[in-house]
Design a protein around this motif. Sequence first.
Motif, PDB file in Angstrom:
ATOM      1  N   PHE A  29       3.550  38.725 108.674  1.00 57.68           N
ATOM      2  CA  PHE A  29       3.118  39.836 109.522  1.00 57.68           C
ATOM      3  C   PHE A  29       1.844  39.527 110.291  1.00 57.68           C
ATOM      4  CE2 PHE A  29       3.309  43.980 111.080  1.00 57.68           C
ATOM      5  CZ  PHE A  29       2.125  44.649 110.888  1.00 57.68           C
ATOM      6  N   GLY A  30       0.889  38.903 109.701  1.00 55.42           N
ATOM      7  CA  GLY A  30      -0.386  38.647 110.347  1.00 55.42           C
ATOM      8  C   GLY A  30      -0.405  37.456 111.283  1.00 55.42           C
ATOM      9  N   SER A  31       0.726  36.835 111.530  1.00 54.80           N
ATOM     10  CA  SER A  31       0.750  35.597 112.303  1.00 54.80           C
ATOM     11  C   SER A  31       1.056  35.806 113.781  1.00 54.80           C
ATOM     12  CB  SER A  31       1.779  34.616 111.715  1.00 54.80           C
ATOM     13  OG  SER A  31       3.092  35.121 111.867  1.00 54.80           O
ATOM     14  N   TYR A  32       1.193  37.050 114.233  1.00 50.64           N
ATOM     15  CA  TYR A  32       1.548  37.290 115.627  1.00 50.64           C
ATOM     16  C   TYR A  32       0.871  38.564 116.135  1.00 50.64           C
ATOM     17  CZ  TYR A  32       5.102  39.855 112.971  1.00 50.64           C
ATOM     18  OH  TYR A  32       5.746  40.646 112.056  1.00 50.64           O
ATOM     19  N   VAL A  33       0.710  38.598 117.430  1.00 48.17           N
ATOM     20  CA  VAL A  33       0.193  39.779 118.119  1.00 48.17           C
ATOM     21  C   VAL A  33       1.325  40.800 118.230  1.00 48.17           C
ATOM     22  CG1 VAL A  33      -0.651  40.626 120.343  1.00 48.17           C
ATOM     23  CG2 VAL A  33      -1.513  38.452 119.405  1.00 48.17           C
ATOM     24  N   ALA A  50      -2.064  46.552 122.533  1.00 53.75           N
ATOM     25  CA  ALA A  50      -1.757  45.406 121.683  1.00 53.75           C
ATOM     26  C   ALA A  50      -2.819  45.274 120.606  1.00 53.75           C
ATOM     27  CB  ALA A  50      -1.677  44.121 122.504  1.00 53.75           C
ATOM     28  N   ILE A  51      -2.412  44.657 119.510  1.00 52.49           N
ATOM     29  CA  ILE A  51      -3.340  44.413 118.408  1.00 52.49           C
ATOM     30  C   ILE A  51      -3.182  42.971 117.965  1.00 52.49           C
ATOM     31  CG2 ILE A  51      -1.729  45.255 116.639  1.00 52.49           C
ATOM     32  CD1 ILE A  51      -4.274  46.431 115.223  1.00 52.49           C
ATOM     33  N   GLY A  52      -4.313  42.324 117.689  1.00 52.87           N
ATOM     34  CA  GLY A  52      -4.319  40.906 117.395  1.00 52.87           C
ATOM     35  C   GLY A  52      -3.772  40.570 116.026  1.00 52.87           C
ATOM     36  N   ARG A  53      -3.860  39.292 115.724  1.00 55.84           N
ATOM     37  CA  ARG A  53      -3.380  38.797 114.450  1.00 55.84           C
ATOM     38  C   ARG A  53      -4.285  39.303 113.339  1.00 55.84           C
ATOM     39  NH1 ARG A  53      -2.557  35.285 118.563  1.00 55.84           N
ATOM     40  NH2 ARG A  53      -0.440  34.493 118.852  1.00 55.84           N
ATOM     41  N   SER A  54      -4.745  38.517 112.486  1.00 52.34           N
ATOM     42  CA  SER A  54      -5.458  39.011 111.316  1.00 52.34           C
ATOM     43  C   SER A  54      -6.801  39.664 111.649  1.00 52.34           C
ATOM     44  CB  SER A  54      -5.680  37.881 110.312  1.00 52.34           C
ATOM     45  OG  SER A  54      -6.346  36.805 110.940  1.00 52.34           O
ATOM     46  N   THR A  69      -4.390  54.990 120.071  1.00 55.84           N
ATOM     47  CA  THR A  69      -4.997  54.027 119.158  1.00 55.84           C
ATOM     48  C   THR A  69      -3.906  53.213 118.488  1.00 55.84           C
ATOM     49  OG1 THR A  69      -6.854  55.510 118.719  1.00 55.84           O
ATOM     50  CG2 THR A  69      -6.498  53.701 117.169  1.00 55.84           C
ATOM     51  N   ILE A  70      -4.014  51.901 118.573  1.00 54.46           N
ATOM     52  CA  ILE A  70      -3.069  51.010 117.896  1.00 54.46           C
ATOM     53  C   ILE A  70      -3.724  50.494 116.616  1.00 54.46           C
ATOM     54  CG2 ILE A  70      -3.821  48.966 119.192  1.00 54.46           C
ATOM     55  CD1 ILE A  70      -0.883  48.003 119.134  1.00 54.46           C
ATOM     56  N   SER A  71      -2.916  50.398 115.565  1.00 56.55           N
ATOM     57  CA  SER A  71      -3.429  49.889 114.295  1.00 56.55           C
ATOM     58  C   SER A  71      -2.300  49.196 113.557  1.00 56.55           C
ATOM     59  CB  SER A  71      -4.008  51.028 113.441  1.00 56.55           C
ATOM     60  OG  SER A  71      -3.007  51.988 113.140  1.00 56.55           O
ATOM     61  N   ARG A  72      -2.677  48.405 112.539  1.00 57.49           N
ATOM     62  CA  ARG A  72      -1.642  47.744 111.750  1.00 57.49           C
ATOM     63  C   ARG A  72      -1.978  47.864 110.271  1.00 57.49           C
ATOM     64  NH1 ARG A  72      -1.304  42.044 114.330  1.00 57.49           N
ATOM     65  NH2 ARG A  72       0.362  41.727 112.819  1.00 57.49           N
ATOM     66  N   ASP A  73      -0.940  48.016 109.459  1.00 58.78           N
ATOM     67  CA  ASP A  73      -1.074  48.090 108.010  1.00 58.78           C
ATOM     68  C   ASP A  73      -0.323  46.901 107.431  1.00 58.78           C
ATOM     69  OD1 ASP A  73      -0.839  48.608 105.284  1.00 58.78           O
ATOM     70  OD2 ASP A  73      -0.673  50.756 105.545  1.00 58.78           O
ATOM     71  N   SER A  74      -1.071  45.895 107.010  1.00 63.59           N
ATOM     72  CA  SER A  74      -0.435  44.669 106.526  1.00 63.59           C
ATOM     73  C   SER A  74       0.333  44.891 105.227  1.00 63.59           C
ATOM     74  CB  SER A  74      -1.488  43.578 106.343  1.00 63.59           C
ATOM     75  OG  SER A  74      -2.085  43.247 107.579  1.00 63.59           O
ATOM     76  N   ALA A  75      -0.097  45.848 104.422  1.00 58.52           N
ATOM     77  CA  ALA A  75       0.604  46.120 103.169  1.00 58.52           C
ATOM     78  C   ALA A  75       2.003  46.678 103.421  1.00 58.52           C
ATOM     79  CB  ALA A  75      -0.195  47.096 102.315  1.00 58.52           C
ATOM     80  N   LYS A  76       2.159  47.358 104.564  1.00 56.39           N
ATOM     81  CA  LYS A  76       3.449  47.961 104.893  1.00 56.39           C
ATOM     82  C   LYS A  76       4.176  47.226 106.013  1.00 56.39           C
ATOM     83  CE  LYS A  76       2.051  52.622 103.501  1.00 56.39           C
ATOM     84  NZ  LYS A  76       1.917  54.046 103.910  1.00 56.39           N
ATOM     85  N   ASN A  77       3.582  46.126 106.510  1.00 58.91           N
ATOM     86  CA  ASN A  77       4.192  45.384 107.639  1.00 58.91           C
ATOM     87  C   ASN A  77       4.535  46.332 108.784  1.00 58.91           C
ATOM     88  OD1 ASN A  77       3.960  43.143 106.048  1.00 58.91           O
ATOM     89  ND2 ASN A  77       6.118  42.619 106.057  1.00 58.91           N
ATOM     90  N   VAL A 104      -4.095  38.609 122.584  1.00 60.56           N
ATOM     91  CA  VAL A 104      -3.924  40.068 122.577  1.00 60.56           C
ATOM     92  C   VAL A 104      -4.153  40.639 123.979  1.00 60.56           C
ATOM     93  CG1 VAL A 104      -6.327  40.553 121.995  1.00 60.56           C
ATOM     94  CG2 VAL A 104      -4.538  42.175 121.307  1.00 60.56           C
ATOM     95  N   TYR A 105      -4.834  39.891 124.854  1.00 65.56           N
ATOM     96  CA  TYR A 105      -5.169  40.378 126.190  1.00 65.56           C
ATOM     97  C   TYR A 105      -4.075  40.090 127.224  1.00 65.56           C
ATOM     98  CZ  TYR A 105      -9.562  40.524 123.736  1.00 65.56           C
ATOM     99  OH  TYR A 105     -10.522  40.764 122.797  1.00 65.56           O
ATOM    100  N   SER A 106      -2.990  39.454 126.801  1.00 62.64           N
ATOM    101  CA  SER A 106      -1.873  39.185 127.695  1.00 62.64           C
ATOM    102  C   SER A 106      -0.993  40.416 127.785  1.00 62.64           C
ATOM    103  CB  SER A 106      -1.068  37.992 127.181  1.00 62.64           C
ATOM    104  OG  SER A 106      -1.849  36.831 127.158  1.00 62.64           O
ATOM    105  N   THR A 107      -0.863  40.986 128.972  1.00 68.18           N
ATOM    106  CA  THR A 107      -0.140  42.245 129.131  1.00 68.18           C
ATOM    107  C   THR A 107       1.274  42.070 129.662  1.00 68.18           C
ATOM    108  OG1 THR A 107      -1.013  42.546 131.356  1.00 68.18           O
ATOM    109  CG2 THR A 107      -2.299  43.477 129.553  1.00 68.18           C
TER     110      THR A 107
END
Length: 125
Positions: A29-33, A50-54, A69-77, A104-107
């Motif tokens: 999960f943490g290996s890609y934008v 967009a949200i970056g990797r780790s 607001t974009i966010s990521r939860d690594s525990a839940k992928n 992450v800045y590539s649109t």
Amino acid sequence: QVQLVESGGGLVQAGGSLRLSCAASGRTFGSYVMGWFRQAPGKEREFVAAIGRSDSSTYYATSVKGRFTISRDSAKNTVYLQMNSLKPEDTAVYYCAANYRASVYSTSSDVYADWGQGTQVTVSS
């Protein structure tokens, strides 16, 4: 390759809020934008956020900055898009997508390799 499934779309009045979710499976999960795009009827698909990797850096389209607001939860992928102060012009099908090679800045949608099926968001006036 990553499999992506969006959920959380629906009908909301202007000024309201929705939270979209995108569940990912496959690659680490943490290996890609991760990004969110949207496409309104008769219009081209456009970048939303967009949200970056780790490091979880974020980037937003001007039209949604301060409201989404974009966010990521690594525990839940899972990646989320919290959408507040919604406007009728936010009406679109929203897609999440995975970007393996660009920042992450590539649109451009061209750098996103895998896509979900989309979820409809409708904002009434």
